[in-house]
Design a protein around this motif. Sequence first.
Motif, mmCIF file in Angstrom:
data_model
loop_
_atom_site.group_PDB
_atom_site.id
_atom_site.type_symbol
_atom_site.label_atom_id
_atom_site.label_comp_id
_atom_site.label_asym_id
_atom_site.label_seq_id
_atom_site.Cartn_x
_atom_site.Cartn_y
_atom_site.Cartn_z
ATOM 1 N N UNK A 68 0.860 -1.145 -0.031
ATOM 2 C CA UNK A 68 0.077 0.030 0.015
ATOM 3 C C UNK A 68 0.953 1.045 0.112
ATOM 4 N N UNK A 69 0.591 2.047 -1.018
ATOM 5 C CA UNK A 69 1.387 3.402 -1.255
ATOM 6 C C UNK A 69 0.617 4.524 -1.025
ATOM 7 N N UNK A 70 0.794 5.700 -0.334
ATOM 8 C CA UNK A 70 0.036 6.889 -0.284
ATOM 9 C C UNK A 70 0.912 7.972 -0.512
ATOM 10 N N UNK A 71 0.663 8.632 -1.800
ATOM 11 C CA UNK A 71 1.467 9.840 -2.404
ATOM 12 C C UNK A 71 2.697 9.315 -2.255
ATOM 13 N N UNK A 72 3.269 8.385 -2.837
ATOM 14 C CA UNK A 72 4.732 7.996 -3.130
ATOM 15 C C UNK A 72 5.273 7.190 -1.853
ATOM 16 N N UNK A 73 4.509 7.388 -0.559
ATOM 17 C CA UNK A 73 5.261 6.848 0.673
ATOM 18 C C UNK A 73 4.765 5.381 0.698
ATOM 19 N N UNK A 74 5.638 4.675 0.808
ATOM 20 C CA UNK A 74 5.221 3.169 1.256
ATOM 21 C C UNK A 74 4.801 2.904 2.693
ATOM 22 N N UNK A 75 3.529 2.568 2.796
ATOM 23 C CA UNK A 75 2.988 2.237 4.146
ATOM 24 C C UNK A 75 2.987 0.665 4.299
ATOM 25 N N UNK A 76 2.902 0.032 3.466
ATOM 26 C CA UNK A 76 2.919 -1.400 3.322
ATOM 27 C C UNK A 76 3.846 -1.809 2.191
ATOM 28 N N UNK A 77 4.798 -2.743 2.454
ATOM 29 C CA UNK A 77 5.511 -3.216 1.362
ATOM 30 C C UNK A 77 5.264 -4.337 0.865
ATOM 31 N N UNK A 78 5.044 -5.230 1.600
ATOM 32 C CA UNK A 78 4.881 -6.524 1.017
ATOM 33 C C UNK A 78 4.527 -7.526 2.418
ATOM 34 N N UNK A 79 2.892 -7.497 2.788
ATOM 35 C CA UNK A 79 2.905 -8.104 4.181
ATOM 36 C C UNK A 79 2.030 -9.645 3.596
ATOM 37 N N UNK A 80 2.347 -10.652 4.070
ATOM 38 C CA UNK A 80 1.949 -12.140 4.079
ATOM 39 C C UNK A 80 1.459 -12.349 5.556
ATOM 40 N N UNK A 81 0.261 -12.986 5.659
ATOM 41 C CA UNK A 81 -0.309 -13.171 6.878
ATOM 42 C C UNK A 81 -1.266 -14.002 6.808
ATOM 43 N N UNK A 82 -1.446 -15.032 7.621
ATOM 44 C CA UNK A 82 -2.886 -15.730 7.712
ATOM 45 C C UNK A 82 -3.458 -15.894 9.106
ATOM 46 N N UNK A 83 -4.630 -15.623 9.117
ATOM 47 C CA UNK A 83 -5.532 -15.672 10.464
ATOM 48 C C UNK A 83 -6.721 -16.763 10.044
ATOM 49 N N UNK A 84 -6.651 -17.668 11.029
ATOM 50 C CA UNK A 84 -7.579 -18.844 10.823
ATOM 51 C C UNK A 84 -8.680 -18.723 11.547
ATOM 52 N N UNK A 85 -9.771 -19.267 11.635
ATOM 53 C CA UNK A 85 -11.176 -19.080 12.606
ATOM 54 C C UNK A 85 -10.625 -19.620 13.787
ATOM 55 N N UNK A 86 -11.053 -18.861 14.863
ATOM 56 C CA UNK A 86 -10.779 -19.025 16.256
ATOM 57 C C UNK A 86 -9.277 -18.955 16.899
ATOM 58 N N UNK A 87 -8.259 -18.346 15.757
ATOM 59 C CA UNK A 87 -7.085 -17.987 16.214
ATOM 60 C C UNK A 87 -7.001 -16.589 16.776
ATOM 61 N N UNK A 88 -5.801 -16.427 17.407
ATOM 62 C CA UNK A 88 -5.806 -15.133 17.973
ATOM 63 C C UNK A 88 -4.269 -14.781 17.650
ATOM 64 N N UNK A 89 -4.384 -13.777 16.741
ATOM 65 C CA UNK A 89 -3.091 -13.054 16.008
ATOM 66 C C UNK A 89 -2.920 -11.616 16.352
ATOM 67 N N UNK A 90 -1.698 -11.288 17.162
ATOM 68 C CA UNK A 90 -1.356 -9.890 17.688
ATOM 69 C C UNK A 90 -0.395 -9.569 16.665
ATOM 70 N N UNK A 91 -0.745 -8.410 16.072
ATOM 71 C CA UNK A 91 0.148 -7.806 15.209
ATOM 72 C C UNK A 91 0.850 -6.638 15.758
#
Lengths: 317, 263
Positions: free
Chosen positions: B11-34
């Motif tokens: 995700x880039x906003x006005x030339x600034x990279x906010x997210x470069x390349x995020x790969x993440x999986x969350x399953x049902x009933x899982x708790x993922x803390x970012x």
Amino acid sequence: MSTRAFRIVVVVAFSIAITLVAPFLGGPLSGDQGEFIFWRLRVPRVLVGAMMGATLSIVGAVFQVLFSNPLAEASTVGTAAGATMGTLVALVLGVSGGALPVVVVFAFAGAFLVSLLIAAIASIRHNSQSDVLLAGIAISLAATAISMGLQYSADMQALFTATQWSLGHIAQVNYRGVLLLLPLVAASCGVCLALSRSLYSFSVGEDLARSYGVNVARLRAVALGFGSLGVAACVAWCGPIAFVGLVVPHLIRLLVGASVRVVLPLSCVGGAGYLVLCDLVGRTLLPTRELPVGMITSAVGAPALVLLLLRRRAPEA
Amino acid sequence: MSELEFLEVGCRVRGRTLLDSVTLRVGRGEFVALVGANGAGKSTLLRCALGTMKTDRGEIRVNRRSIATFSARERAAALSWLPQHVGVVEGATAQEVVAAARFRFAESFTASLRAASAALEEVKAESLSGLPHPRLSGGERQRVAIASLIAQETQFALLDEPANHLDPRQQIEVYEWISRLRGRGVGVLCVTHDVNLLAAVEGEVRVAGLCAGRVEFESGFKDAALRELLSRAYGTELHEISDGAGSRMFVAARLHRDRGTST
């Protein structure tokens, strides 16, 4: 809960009662002339007043949710000024003799244009509530300047029509006008009511509403479009009648609380009674002549707006 | 198994990279803390899933279907969101605020109110039900917000700093209520600074560290390596305090420096 239900009943009963009684009040009705005054002048006038009051009030209530600003209404965000400008264009240019359907189209164009402009401004900087009102004032002033320019360049005949119209008067109505106005205000009120569920979820916050599944862009477009349509129809018909959409929803909120679900339909019903009452006052206050209803609503609404502004400032300070 | 997946999301906003390349999986009933430092892109990632920010690469999928193809209502059935700042709703009761989260259901308003009551009961907030929303305290409002998440009945919940600005007791309570959400089979993705509060979550917690727009590490909350991973992600040395019974705390080494708690 039961006092709330009681108050809702009171508002509905008030509106029905005032609408039924209003045609009988005023100068004495006797003989053929009395019948003419009653059926040909007063009844259509009360009907138009009720329709306009209902529309302006519900549109005000809708705008207040949409702009998340309790002081937003057709006259404060500039929609009314846009409709006025459109109407004057039609009147001054004498487009097809100033026939009402054509005037409404022009008024709608002006109103919708301004509404979109305000919405654009509001969405750029939706962090401050007063931005919408300030933008509304700026756009209203611009639209008024254009309107004045139009009047300045108009000929005497058009100028007279325009001036008379701009006072905000429901006097010269007939059943043809009622029938013309009815589908427009019915569409406007109907759509506003149909949106009440979306607006209800929208009232918790724009981004949250989006996460709840509200199609915000569509909601905004539809609400502004049909709100502008209702306002344009009223303005084209009777001139700018200000503050109705501000005073009525506020009264309703004071009476029954602020839940959008109740405020929208009840503003519609209560607004009808309110404008009929204002027109009745304008019609009967002075013994010799009538006052335009726009004067009455402004006389009530302007101080009410100031009061509300003062009350809003207090807790922030 | 149904999953919320972020696949190489950028995700880039006005030339600034906010997210470069995020790969993440969350399953049902899982708790993922970012977790991650300020400006690491945590909130942005949630906003991309919600569609309030546009991704310019990668894909976000729910149950193997791209979220971009979801209608507003379908998205609202898949994902709920707890924003970092919950605004005050003038003139509405707590119950009415929760009922607004039921928008996606084709049901009467009375039914929505009933579901809202049930959700409030679930977080032990039935006594708040009829109170005006502006009169609630910060902690109470947060409890109402969590009831909204429950009322929306989604497959996944996205939480943005749920314990922000709360006192210590309320912070722990908030995480207990969120655990309840998970107990209902909801997959939770929770953005937070405060790793220590994750001890209040019942069951397994996976910690994903976001750094400069990428997921730098994933680790179980109980894994021994977490201290080092967190130190690297925050760019400051963290000490670990353990009570020997499985409970652990991380403290910044340079204690004279105030640790911020807001993003």
